[in-house]
Design a protein around this motif. Structure first.
Motif, PDB file in Angstrom:
ATOM      1  N   GLY A 200       0.783  -1.217   0.000  1.00  0.00           N
ATOM      2  CA  GLY A 200       0.000   0.000   0.000  1.00  0.00           C
ATOM      3  C   GLY A 200       0.819   1.273   0.000  1.00  0.00           C
ATOM      4  O   GLY A 200       0.287   2.355   0.281  1.00  0.00           O
ATOM      5  N   ARG A 201       2.090   1.160  -0.336  1.00  0.00           N
ATOM      6  CA  ARG A 201       2.975   2.327  -0.275  1.00  0.00           C
ATOM      7  C   ARG A 201       3.685   2.520  -1.616  1.00  0.00           C
ATOM      8  O   ARG A 201       3.704   1.635  -2.465  1.00  0.00           O
ATOM      9  CB  ARG A 201       4.000   2.145   0.848  1.00  0.00           C
ATOM     10  CG  ARG A 201       3.390   1.694   2.165  1.00  0.00           C
ATOM     11  CD  ARG A 201       4.405   1.659   3.282  1.00  0.00           C
ATOM     12  NE  ARG A 201       4.628   2.993   3.853  1.00  0.00           N
ATOM     13  CZ  ARG A 201       5.623   3.292   4.678  1.00  0.00           C
ATOM     14  NH1 ARG A 201       6.516   2.361   4.986  1.00  0.00           N
ATOM     15  NH2 ARG A 201       5.751   4.510   5.179  1.00  0.00           N
ATOM     16  N   ARG A 202       4.300   3.694  -1.772  1.00  0.00           N
ATOM     17  CA  ARG A 202       5.053   4.003  -2.986  1.00  0.00           C
ATOM     18  C   ARG A 202       6.530   3.773  -2.707  1.00  0.00           C
ATOM     19  O   ARG A 202       7.075   4.256  -1.709  1.00  0.00           O
ATOM     20  CB  ARG A 202       4.810   5.452  -3.416  1.00  0.00           C
ATOM     21  CG  ARG A 202       3.407   5.704  -3.918  1.00  0.00           C
ATOM     22  CD  ARG A 202       3.228   7.160  -4.333  1.00  0.00           C
ATOM     23  NE  ARG A 202       4.140   7.512  -5.423  1.00  0.00           N
ATOM     24  CZ  ARG A 202       3.888   7.286  -6.714  1.00  0.00           C
ATOM     25  NH1 ARG A 202       2.754   6.694  -7.083  1.00  0.00           N
ATOM     26  NH2 ARG A 202       4.753   7.643  -7.638  1.00  0.00           N
ATOM     27  N   THR A 203       7.180   3.047  -3.608  1.00  0.00           N
ATOM     28  CA  THR A 203       8.591   2.697  -3.432  1.00  0.00           C
ATOM     29  C   THR A 203       9.373   3.092  -4.663  1.00  0.00           C
ATOM     30  O   THR A 203       8.994   2.752  -5.792  1.00  0.00           O
ATOM     31  CB  THR A 203       8.752   1.183  -3.192  1.00  0.00           C
ATOM     32  OG1 THR A 203       8.032   0.805  -2.008  1.00  0.00           O
ATOM     33  CG2 THR A 203      10.225   0.821  -3.031  1.00  0.00           C
ATOM     34  N   ALA A 204      10.480   3.797  -4.470  1.00  0.00           N
ATOM     35  CA  ALA A 204      11.389   4.096  -5.573  1.00  0.00           C
ATOM     36  C   ALA A 204      12.378   2.954  -5.711  1.00  0.00           C
ATOM     37  O   ALA A 204      13.045   2.581  -4.745  1.00  0.00           O
ATOM     38  CB  ALA A 204      12.144   5.404  -5.307  1.00  0.00           C
ATOM     39  N   VAL A 205      12.459   2.371  -6.892  1.00  0.00           N
ATOM     40  CA  VAL A 205      13.437   1.332  -7.203  1.00  0.00           C
ATOM     41  C   VAL A 205      14.478   1.981  -8.103  1.00  0.00           C
ATOM     42  O   VAL A 205      14.184   2.373  -9.234  1.00  0.00           O
ATOM     43  CB  VAL A 205      12.788   0.124  -7.908  1.00  0.00           C
ATOM     44  CG1 VAL A 205      13.857  -0.903  -8.277  1.00  0.00           C
ATOM     45  CG2 VAL A 205      11.724  -0.507  -7.011  1.00  0.00           C
ATOM     46  N   VAL A 206      15.694   2.103  -7.602  1.00  0.00           N
ATOM     47  CA  VAL A 206      16.760   2.770  -8.345  1.00  0.00           C
ATOM     48  C   VAL A 206      17.679   1.710  -8.938  1.00  0.00           C
ATOM     49  O   VAL A 206      18.277   0.920  -8.205  1.00  0.00           O
ATOM     50  CB  VAL A 206      17.568   3.716  -7.430  1.00  0.00           C
ATOM     51  CG1 VAL A 206      18.596   4.502  -8.252  1.00  0.00           C
ATOM     52  CG2 VAL A 206      16.632   4.673  -6.696  1.00  0.00           C
ATOM     53  N   GLY A 207      17.808   1.680 -10.272  1.00  0.00           N
ATOM     54  CA  GLY A 207      18.652   0.687 -10.926  1.00  0.00           C
ATOM     55  C   GLY A 207      17.957   0.087 -12.126  1.00  0.00           C
ATOM     56  O   GLY A 207      16.722   0.161 -12.251  1.00  0.00           O
ATOM     57  N   SER A 208      18.736  -0.521 -13.024  1.00  0.00           N
ATOM     58  CA  SER A 208      18.141  -1.081 -14.240  1.00  0.00           C
ATOM     59  C   SER A 208      18.654  -2.471 -14.557  1.00  0.00           C
ATOM     60  O   SER A 208      18.534  -2.930 -15.683  1.00  0.00           O
ATOM     61  CB  SER A 208      18.442  -0.162 -15.435  1.00  0.00           C
ATOM     62  OG  SER A 208      19.840  -0.075 -15.664  1.00  0.00           O
ATOM     63  N   GLY A 209      19.207  -3.167 -13.582  1.00  0.00           N
ATOM     64  CA  GLY A 209      19.695  -4.518 -13.811  1.00  0.00           C
ATOM     65  C   GLY A 209      18.687  -5.565 -13.386  1.00  0.00           C
ATOM     66  O   GLY A 209      17.523  -5.268 -13.079  1.00  0.00           O
ATOM     67  N   ALA A 210      19.141  -6.803 -13.360  1.00  0.00           N
ATOM     68  CA  ALA A 210      18.245  -7.914 -13.056  1.00  0.00           C
ATOM     69  C   ALA A 210      17.682  -7.835 -11.643  1.00  0.00           C
ATOM     70  O   ALA A 210      16.551  -8.243 -11.392  1.00  0.00           O
ATOM     71  CB  ALA A 210      18.982  -9.240 -13.260  1.00  0.00           C
ATOM     72  N   SER A 211      18.457  -7.314 -10.694  1.00  0.00           N
ATOM     73  CA  SER A 211      17.928  -7.181  -9.341  1.00  0.00           C
ATOM     74  C   SER A 211      16.806  -6.159  -9.297  1.00  0.00           C
ATOM     75  O   SER A 211      15.802  -6.340  -8.603  1.00  0.00           O
ATOM     76  CB  SER A 211      19.048  -6.786  -8.374  1.00  0.00           C
ATOM     77  OG  SER A 211      19.932  -7.860  -8.171  1.00  0.00           O
ATOM     78  N   ALA A 212      16.966  -5.063 -10.040  1.00  0.00           N
ATOM     79  CA  ALA A 212      15.891  -4.072 -10.114  1.00  0.00           C
ATOM     80  C   ALA A 212      14.648  -4.692 -10.744  1.00  0.00           C
ATOM     81  O   ALA A 212      13.518  -4.448 -10.293  1.00  0.00           O
ATOM     82  CB  ALA A 212      16.355  -2.855 -10.916  1.00  0.00           C
ATOM     83  N   PHE A 213      14.851  -5.504 -11.792  1.00  0.00           N
ATOM     84  CA  PHE A 213      13.710  -6.181 -12.405  1.00  0.00           C
ATOM     85  C   PHE A 213      13.000  -7.070 -11.386  1.00  0.00           C
ATOM     86  O   PHE A 213      11.774  -7.126 -11.324  1.00  0.00           O
ATOM     87  CB  PHE A 213      14.178  -7.044 -13.582  1.00  0.00           C
ATOM     88  CG  PHE A 213      14.698  -6.257 -14.764  1.00  0.00           C
ATOM     89  CD1 PHE A 213      14.528  -4.882 -14.854  1.00  0.00           C
ATOM     90  CD2 PHE A 213      15.359  -6.909 -15.787  1.00  0.00           C
ATOM     91  CE1 PHE A 213      15.000  -4.172 -15.935  1.00  0.00           C
ATOM     92  CE2 PHE A 213      15.844  -6.210 -16.885  1.00  0.00           C
ATOM     93  CZ  PHE A 213      15.664  -4.839 -16.958  1.00  0.00           C
ATOM     94  N   THR A 214      13.786  -7.805 -10.595  1.00  0.00           N
ATOM     95  CA  THR A 214      13.203  -8.693  -9.596  1.00  0.00           C
ATOM     96  C   THR A 214      12.360  -7.911  -8.602  1.00  0.00           C
ATOM     97  O   THR A 214      11.255  -8.327  -8.232  1.00  0.00           O
ATOM     98  CB  THR A 214      14.317  -9.461  -8.864  1.00  0.00           C
ATOM     99  OG1 THR A 214      15.086 -10.201  -9.812  1.00  0.00           O
ATOM    100  CG2 THR A 214      13.740 -10.428  -7.841  1.00  0.00           C
ATOM    101  N   ALA A 215      12.865  -6.758  -8.166  1.00  0.00           N
ATOM    102  CA  ALA A 215      12.123  -5.940  -7.212  1.00  0.00           C
ATOM    103  C   ALA A 215      10.847  -5.387  -7.840  1.00  0.00           C
ATOM    104  O   ALA A 215       9.781  -5.365  -7.206  1.00  0.00           O
ATOM    105  CB  ALA A 215      13.010  -4.803  -6.711  1.00  0.00           C
ATOM    106  N   LEU A 216      10.923  -4.928  -9.084  1.00  0.00           N
ATOM    107  CA  LEU A 216       9.743  -4.398  -9.767  1.00  0.00           C
ATOM    108  C   LEU A 216       8.656  -5.456  -9.903  1.00  0.00           C
ATOM    109  O   LEU A 216       7.465  -5.186  -9.683  1.00  0.00           O
ATOM    110  CB  LEU A 216      10.129  -3.864 -11.145  1.00  0.00           C
ATOM    111  CG  LEU A 216      10.977  -2.592 -11.186  1.00  0.00           C
ATOM    112  CD1 LEU A 216      11.438  -2.319 -12.610  1.00  0.00           C
ATOM    113  CD2 LEU A 216      10.195  -1.404 -10.642  1.00  0.00           C
TER     114      LEU A 216
END
Length: 459
Positions: A200-216
């Protein structure tokens, strides 16, 4: 030290992870005695920290041949070679049995604090290469050790040093002050407390690699059951059709599927992409939210949490008394750096390499595995296995085998992020891309659906 027979000394391997233990197995196979020093309390301690993340290589691609041979003698039964392990699976079903098979050759809870030549600091030339190595370490109970070695293989990885939110390689202003709201690993969304933190919250995901994809992808999944969950994907470069990887052309299908799932999460509106954004400051707002401010003063929408996945870096501090030949940009061996430059290479276009490319002016010292790649993100575990196979052959005097290539890498058109480990691509602050003169912008992607089925996997 003339009375010491260097040939009788062990080869010290720093790090008891996948590549370090593989190095030990290859050394044993060559009749050389390894001594593995692992800082953690269990083999693969760093891997265990991302136990929840699924690899995008199969079991058959993450088991070293020499290690498998050593394990076979113990009656070990390999997992299904076509299956995809998590980090926890890899540690428990492969690394732990391998460490056990190596027995007393592996010392746990032993942190290396320095490496030098016996009686020679960095400055001294006289008879330098004839002196054994002195490896200083400290055990879990505080006992200091001084160990002698004929050679040193540093497989300690890069897990301990994360990249910052800041877009210039340094922490952004306010980043340390708001550290309690920033995480630098892929959160384990299986944990109810973790899910509650982001639900229920807004999260900034900083990065464009596979770990960032996993988090998204994980945040998109959470949004399905927790309304209001949303991601702001902060990218230092631009977003193109190749940002999400090779898709169906990737010979590591799960890696292609991960990129496809991340793309689907953005297209479905679970994440807004903010491109060309290089963070200079993390500011606290009056309502308790955080705002990222770019170098040109552009501000993001307020967020509640930040997940920074901007790459990893090698710790070279304990190697300061050795004469290492490192590329000034990548912090990788100068013979290897041109082969792994992320501006020109992906995981599948890095030429297999070994002792020749990894050597330094300091004889018989090697950086291997992720550490050998410095800041480059294109590493695959099977590349590390080939590295240590070649090095073990070189140390045993089999130079023909050391120079022979025994690896064929899977291909992909694009490789963002490391090949196996939970270590994303570090977005260089000097990279081109972004939104040009218009500055950072929230964009809507118009990319055909990936058409990739299968599980969500991490690197």
């Amino acid at each position: 030290m003339a009375d010491i027979d260097a040939a009788s000394l062990p080869v010290v391997v720093i790090g008891g992870g996948p590549v370090g233990l593989a190095a030990a197995a290859h050394l044993v196979g060559r009749g050389l005695e390894p001594l593995v020093l692992e800082a953690g309390s269990a083999a693969g301690a760093a891997v265990r920290e991302w136990a929840h993340v699924k690899l995008f290589s199969t079991w058959g691609e993450v088991i070293d041949p020499a290690a498998e041979k050593l394990l076979a003698a113990t009656g070990w039964t390999p997992p299904d070679r076509e299956g995809y392990p998590t980090g926890g699976d890899w540690a428990e079903s492969y690394l732990a049995p391998l460490a056990s098979a190596l027995g007393s050759r592996v010392r746990l809870s032993t942190t290396v604090t320095g490496v030098s030549r016996v009686g020679r600091d960095r400055v001294v030339d006289a008879d330098r290469n004839e002196q054994p190595f002195a490896v200083h370490a400290v055990t879990g109970d505080g006992t200091e050790l001084r160990l002698l070695a004929r050679a040193v293989i540093d497989a300690s990885g890069t897990w301990s040093r994360t990249g910052p939110v800041g877009g210039n390689g340094l922490p952004a202003l306010g980043e340390r002050a708001h550290a309690s709201r920033i995480v630098y690993r892929v959160p384990d969304f299986r944990d109810p407390a973790v899910r509650s933190r982001y639900a229920g919250r807004r999260t900034a995901v900083v990065g464009s690699g596979a770990s960032a994809f996993t988090a998204l992808v994980a945040l998109a999944d959470l949004a399905g059951s927790e309304p209001g969950t949303h991601a702001l994907w902060v990218v230092r470069r631009g977003v193109t059709s190749t940002t999400f990887g090779g898709g169906s052309a990737d010979q590591l299908p799960a890696r292609g599927a991960l990129g496809g799932a991340a793309r689907a999460a953005v297209e479905a509106g679970h994440a807004d992409a903010v491109t060309g954004f290089r963070t200079a400051e993390v500011q606290a707002d009056a309502d308790g939210t955080l705002t990222l401010v770019s170098e040109d003063g552009t501000r993001t929408e307020p967020v509640d949490e930040v997940i920074a996945l901007t790459g990893l870096r090698p710790d070279l501090s304990f190697l300061g008394e050795l004469r290492l030949d490192l590329d000034e940009r990548l912090q990788a061996p100068v013979g290897l750096a041109p082969l792994i430059d992320p501006n020109a290479h992906s995981c599948g276009t890095v030429y297999p390499h070994g002792a020749k490319e990894l050597k330094h002016g300091e004889k018989d010292v090697y950086l291997v595995g992720m550490k050998s790649y410095g800041r480059a993100p294109t590493f695959l575990a099977m590349t590390g296995y080939e590295q240590v196979r070649s090095i073990a052959a070189a140390l045993a005097g089999d130079h023909e085998a050391a120079e022979r290539v025994e690896l064929t890498l899977p291909e992909t058109g694009v490789c963002g992020g490391s090949g196996l480990f939970d270590e994303p691509v570090e977005e260089s602050s000097s990279s081109s891309g972004g939104s040009g003169c218009c500055g950072p912008a929230t964009v809507t992607l118009e990319i055909a659906p990936p058409g990739l089925a299968g599980r969500t996997v991490g690197n």
